[in-house]
Design a protein around this motif. Structure first.
Motif, PDB file in Angstrom:
ATOM      1  N   THR A   1     -26.954  -1.218 -14.085  1.00  0.00           N
ATOM      2  CA  THR A   1     -26.675  -2.308 -13.146  1.00  0.00           C
ATOM      3  C   THR A   1     -27.924  -2.745 -12.385  1.00  0.00           C
TER       4      THR A   1
ATOM      5  N   ALA B   1     -28.666  -6.489 -12.155  1.00  0.00           N
ATOM      6  CA  ALA B   1     -27.649  -7.185 -11.345  1.00  0.00           C
ATOM      7  C   ALA B   1     -27.876  -6.917  -9.867  1.00  0.00           C
ATOM      8  N   GLU B   2     -28.192  -5.669  -9.551  1.00  0.00           N
ATOM      9  CA  GLU B   2     -28.418  -5.329  -8.142  1.00  0.00           C
ATOM     10  C   GLU B   2     -29.619  -6.070  -7.572  1.00  0.00           C
TER      11      GLU B   2
ATOM     12  N   VAL C   1     -26.598 -10.948  -4.793  1.00  0.00           N
ATOM     13  CA  VAL C   1     -25.665  -9.837  -4.985  1.00  0.00           C
ATOM     14  C   VAL C   1     -25.684  -8.880  -3.798  1.00  0.00           C
TER      15      VAL C   1
ATOM     16  N   VAL D   1     -22.806  -3.821  -6.450  1.00  0.00           N
ATOM     17  CA  VAL D   1     -22.334  -3.688  -7.825  1.00  0.00           C
ATOM     18  C   VAL D   1     -21.563  -2.371  -7.890  1.00  0.00           C
TER      19      VAL D   1
ATOM     20  N   THR E   1     -19.374   0.403 -10.182  1.00  0.00           N
ATOM     21  CA  THR E   1     -19.075   0.898 -11.527  1.00  0.00           C
ATOM     22  C   THR E   1     -17.967   1.952 -11.446  1.00  0.00           C
TER      23      THR E   1
ATOM     24  N   VAL F   1     -19.026  -7.095  -9.473  1.00  0.00           N
ATOM     25  CA  VAL F   1     -20.141  -7.550  -8.651  1.00  0.00           C
ATOM     26  C   VAL F   1     -19.584  -8.269  -7.437  1.00  0.00           C
TER      27      VAL F   1
ATOM     28  N   ILE G   1     -25.616  -7.140 -16.175  1.00  0.00           N
ATOM     29  CA  ILE G   1     -25.221  -5.731 -16.336  1.00  0.00           C
ATOM     30  C   ILE G   1     -25.279  -5.385 -17.824  1.00  0.00           C
TER      31      ILE G   1
END
Lengths: 195, 799
Positions: free
Chosen positions: B71, B74-75, B80, B83, B85, B123, B138
């Motif tokens: 991730t 994405a982070e 954002v 995130v 999981t 997210v 991701i």
């Protein structure tokens, strides 16, 4: 990018992402939440608004494409003084709605139909709304609602965008960022009966 | 003054409406003025200061081991905020949650993905576009596993085991269930003149409400209080389950179900998205909105049906039905997410004996896991009565065809008679009331049945394919009683509070939640009828756990049978209190008073009376009240139904099949429903219309199919076809009224009747139309290509 358009008779200019969908522009940027979103693929029609005088599915129109155009939403269907359009009246009288989610789009299409064809037959009404889905009513009462509006065009509100106040984009022009409480009392503050 | 609309007028409707001029009748809906102005308030309309948006990353494959989830990119996205999981949830003990059927379901996958569309990560970002963008960043590595797609092979010895998360699980067996007496049924079959068997598939379909599922989670870290706006048909049950799942104290959780854009059962379960949004709000300290898109709705939320059935019917040679026997293979998907009372893993499928007086019946069911989305009870199915009715009605029509008898008259000869109620069925249900023959005769009268048969004969001579289909049904709605029926230990009863203000206006608070059924109108009418005040003077509060009493919610057509009873009884409690106050006001004994619609009169002296409004003011006014009377008329109740209610109906469908294209057109559809006392005929007819359209959709076009890899082939409204105004006829409705003897106002549920009853009528009509081709069975959906194949002698099963 900057877009300028007329929404329910009022000029609006906003800075938007080029990819912003018109439905999100109306709902999120302008707070006009009467227009709904249901599918993303132009199949359901809960997002129907008018661009100029044409019903369009606002989930597949970019806000940028509406630049320079006139947009009319369900919030602009009634007259400025609150007098309902005969289509709105017809939907209430003939039980043309249940959950209400498809209703704004259905009514916008119905208004456009009646402006062009004041006395449509059943087949014309069914064809006009055939690009839209209702899961609750089975359509017969929607057809009756539109027929009711056609039969009561005189003496009720007439077609055309209302002359809304400069700052007023419809009810949600009050665009509350605050918590929308949903207790019964507040729900009904606007919901009296229509005898 | 109550708004009463009369057109379209039929004499019977006038009588029905005029029986109860105060409360019951064709009243326009109180909720409509806001909806037609675009002022409905749905979950996606909720905007809170600082609100963030959540999007969910879903599995692209049906079955795979998760090797890694990266991730980091994405982070790093600037929009954002978080995130999440499965691994992160597992650390909090939140990676798995209970389903409504005592199974567990992954909130976010940790070990494996088990269906295409399963939630893998989510997210939380500043806006919905950024959240979607970040999903693309991701990186998930999957180790693809062979999927189990065909339920018929789920129990093969070499089938991959889907639920290896369950300790010791070595196969894909979900449960076995049976009802009735196998030996007694076999004995009747052995001696029967005629036995007809039929394979019947009820394919997987989806409720697809126009509003998808979603929520706004707002956790206040200072107060430790969670407010959740969500698309929930059962806000109170959801609150309790969130408390159990997340460990939050229940009094600190408020679930608000605002206006809901259609439910049909799709909004009964708790979905991973709701839990993820709550976690997102806990992590960020901000409100988090999650609204799924249409593909997510169709591919991951509660599906319906997916029963592969073999039915057998035993009869005498002159057409007396003796017994039914059936074997069912149920595909439950990857997790058993069935939303049914715990003791009923097959829902109420046990009412598959229908409206017929039988000697014996037996059903055996095997349920399996497959690599498909969980669910199973949804889409207005009355806890699987859709499947049950479809099976028996296909069988009965097939029997009629085999015997050369008319399918309507064969049914008339086999119905349970009015004098047999309460009627105990061979599978253990006790039907409350009905006059099935009267209902079918009314449908035949409206349809002009004999004329239709004559027309059909003429058309057949010309080579035209006209079909007439009949379906009759008995529903079982209004769960509990609580001793037999619960959802995860929560007994199926419903509360109701009624406050009467000093001026005689009232507020009634319900535990059930409308998704379009018009509760704000119907329940105001129920209370208005009982108190003799206008429904316009009664406000209905629902869908907010902080402001309504506990109850199990709206599904399985249970609102009127359960909460409707509660509303009537709580109003009668108010009336009992009012009687005591009235007796003091009129200076007579309470027993000397008569209740006359809105006022108490001194018996034999109509000139001396007080209205409910005057009594309400007195209840709150200055001065002493009679001993033992509290200073209000307010009352509350929890209603535990003594039995289900059993609405019934008779449907007749007329179709034309194009011999050249195999296109099916539903020319006419006549639906006669008996839901007992009719509170608002307009709303009842509206619900019947909607259910008929659903039934037409399932019969002709709707299916969630999968390819051999487990890819969902019904993932958008371009692929999952729903009827429009072009395919649907102008429904013809009628009614009979057989009140429920145990419901305080005699009402039964009706919301799902038409969905339950209509598919068999349509399919029976098409089979009838195709009789010249020697066709005796066809499976839904009856698309032109599938009907064409059958006409060519090469039918293919839908799944």
């Amino acid at each position: 990018m900057q877009v300028t358009m007329t929404v329910n008779g009022t000029g609006v200019t906003r800075e938007v992402e080029p990819r912003l969908l018109l439905v999100h522009f109306l709902r999120d940027d302008l707070g006009l939440t009467g227009t709904h979103w249901g599918c993303d693929t132009s199949n359901c029609g809960t997002c129907v608004v008018w661009m100029d005088d044409e019903p369009v599915k606002s989930c597949t129109v970019l806000a940028a494409m509406a630049d320079g155009h006139r947009i009319r939403t369900v919030e602009g269907l009634a007259q400025a003084d609150g007098t309902l359009d005969p289509v709105q009246e017809g939907f209430m009288r003939c039980h043309g709605l249940q959950c209400g989610f498809c209703t704004p789009g259905m009514m916008m299409t119905a208004r456009a139909l009646l402006d062009r064809t004041p006395h449509p037959d059943e087949a014309e009404i069914r064809a006009a709304i055939s690009g839209q889905i209702c899961r609750c009513t089975g359509y017969a009462t929607i057809v009756r609602s539109v027929q009711w509006a056609a039969d009561h065009a005189d003496g009720a509100a007439t077609a055309g965008p209302p002359s809304a106040d400069a700052e007023d984009l419809g009810h949600a022009g009050e665009a509350r960022d605050a918590v929308p409480e949903t207790t019964g009392e507040e729900r009904h503050a606007t919901a009296g009966s229509t005898s | 003054m109550t708004t009463v609309e009369r057109p379209p007028t039929r004499r019977a409707e006038e009588i029905d409406n005029d029986q109860h001029p105060v409360g019951h009748g064709r009243m326009l809906r109180k909720e409509d003025p806001r909806f037609v102005r675009g002022r409905g308030r749905y979950t996606d309309d909720v905007r809170l200061p600082g609100m963030l948006h959540m999007a969910i990353l879903r599995s692209p494959v049906a079955h795979a081991r998760i090797v890694s989830v990266d991730t980091s990119a994405a982070e790093a996205h600037p929009g954002v905020r978080a995130v999440i999981t499965g691994e992160a949830l597992a650390a909090q003990g939140l990676a798995w949650m209970p389903t409504l059927s005592n199974d567990v379901q992954a909130v976010l996958a940790t070990d494996k993905v088990r269906f295409q569309g399963q939630e893998v990560a989510c997210v939380v970002a500043d806006d919905r576009y950024a959240a979607r963008d970040a999903l693309e960043l991701i990186d998930v590595e999957y180790d693809i596993l062979p999927p189990v797609v065909d339920a018929r092979h789920a129990l093969d010895a070499d089938a991959p085991v889907i639920r290896d998360d369950l300790e010791g699980k070595a196969d894909n067996h979900c449960f076995d269930w049976e009802a009735g007496d196998a030996a007694a049924t076999d004995a009747v079959f052995a001696d029967a003149d005629v036995v007809v068997s039929q394979d019947v598939v009820y394919p997987r379909v989806h409720p697809a409400p126009m509003e998808t599922c979603g929520c706004v989670a707002d956790f206040d870290p200072v107060e430790g209080r969670l407010t959740l706006w969500s698309t929930s048909q059962a806000p109170h049950a959801h609150r309790t389950l969130y408390a159990l799942v997340a460990g939050l104290p229940e009094h600190k959780i408020r679930v608000i179900s605002p206006d809901i854009g259609g439910g049909f059962g799709n909004k009964v379960p708790i979905y991973p998205g709701y839990v993820c949004a709550i976690v997102g709000s806990l992590l960020t300290g901000k409100p988090v909105k999650w609204m799924e898109d249409r593909s997510e709705n169709l591919t991951s939320t509660g599906f319906a049906r997916d029963y592969i059935m073999r039915g057998e019917i035993a009869a005498t040679k002159d057409g007396k039905i003796l017994a039914l026997r059936t074997n069912v293979l149920a595909d439950h998907g990857a997790f058993n997410g069935t939303a049914a009372p715990v003791k009923y893993p097959a829902g109420f499928f046990g009412v598959f004996t229908g409206s017929y007086d039988l000697k014996a019946a037996y059903c055996h069911m095997t349920a399996v896991y497959t690599n498909k989305a969980p669910g199973g009870v949804a889409y207005a199915c009355s806890f699987r009565i859709t499947e049950a009715v479809y099976l028996v009605e296909r069988l009965v029509s097939r029997l009629a065809a085999e015997l050369g008898q008319d399918p309507a008259r064969l049914r008339l000869a086999n119905f349970i008679r009015p004098d047999q109620f309460p009627y105990a069925t061979p599978t253990g249900w006790v039907y409350d009331s009905g006059d099935y023959a009267a209902t079918l005769r009314e449908a035949m009268r409206i349809a002009g049945y004999d004329d239709l048969r004559a027309e059909q004969a003429r058309r057949r001579e010309r080579g035209e394919l006209m079909g007439i289909g009949v379906s009759t049904f008995t529903e079982a709605v209004g769960a509990g009683p609580r001793k037999h029926m619960d959802i995860l230990g929560l007994g199926m009863a419903d509360g109701c509070d009624l406050r009467v203000h000093p001026t005689g206006k009232a507020v009634v608070r319900l535990s059930v939640q409308s998704q379009g059924q018009g509760h704000e109108t119907t329940f105001a009418q129920i209370v208005g009828e009982e108190l003799g005040i206008s429904p316009d003077d009664i406000d209905v509060v629902h869908g907010d756990t902080d402001n309504t009493p506990f109850g199990l919610g709206t599904y399985g057509s249970r609102s009127t049978p359960v909460s409707g009873a509660a509303a009537a009884l709580v109003a009668r409690k108010v009336r009992d209190k009012a009687r005591v106050i009235a007796s003091a006001m009129l200076e007579v004994a309470p027993d000397d008073l008569e209740w006359v619609k809105g006022s108490f009169q001194v018996a034999g002296d109509p000139g001396r009376s007080v209205t409910i409004q005057e009594i309400a003011m007195r209840a709150h006014g200055a001065g002493d009240l009679p001993e033992g009377v509290e200073g209000s008329l307010d009352a509350q109740i929890t209603y535990n139904p003594p039995n289900l209610t059993y609405p019934n109906g008779a449907y007749i469908c007329v179709v034309d099949v194009d011999p050249g294209t195999a296109q099916v057109r539903v020319r006419r559809f006549v639906a006669v429903d008996d839901c007992g006392t009719r509170i608002n005929p307009m709303i009842i007819e509206g619900q019947v219309h909607g259910g008929l359209a659903d039934g037409l959709g399932m019969a002709l076009m709707e299916i969630i199919a999968f390819d051999p890899e487990g890819n969902c082939l019904g993932g958008s409204l371009m692929d999952y076809l729903i009827p429009t105004a072009l395919e649907t006829p102008d429904w013809e409705t009628g009614f009979t009224v057989t009140p429920s003897p145990h419901h305080p106002i005699g009402a039964k549920g009706v919301g799902e009747s038409a969905t339950v009853g209509s598919p068999a009528a349509i399919v029976n009509a098409v089979i009838d139309a195709l009789a010249p081709y020697g066709i005796t069975g066809l499976d839904m959906p009856l698309t032109p290509s599938r009907v064409w194949e059958a006409m060519q002698g090469h039918p293919t099963p839908p799944i």
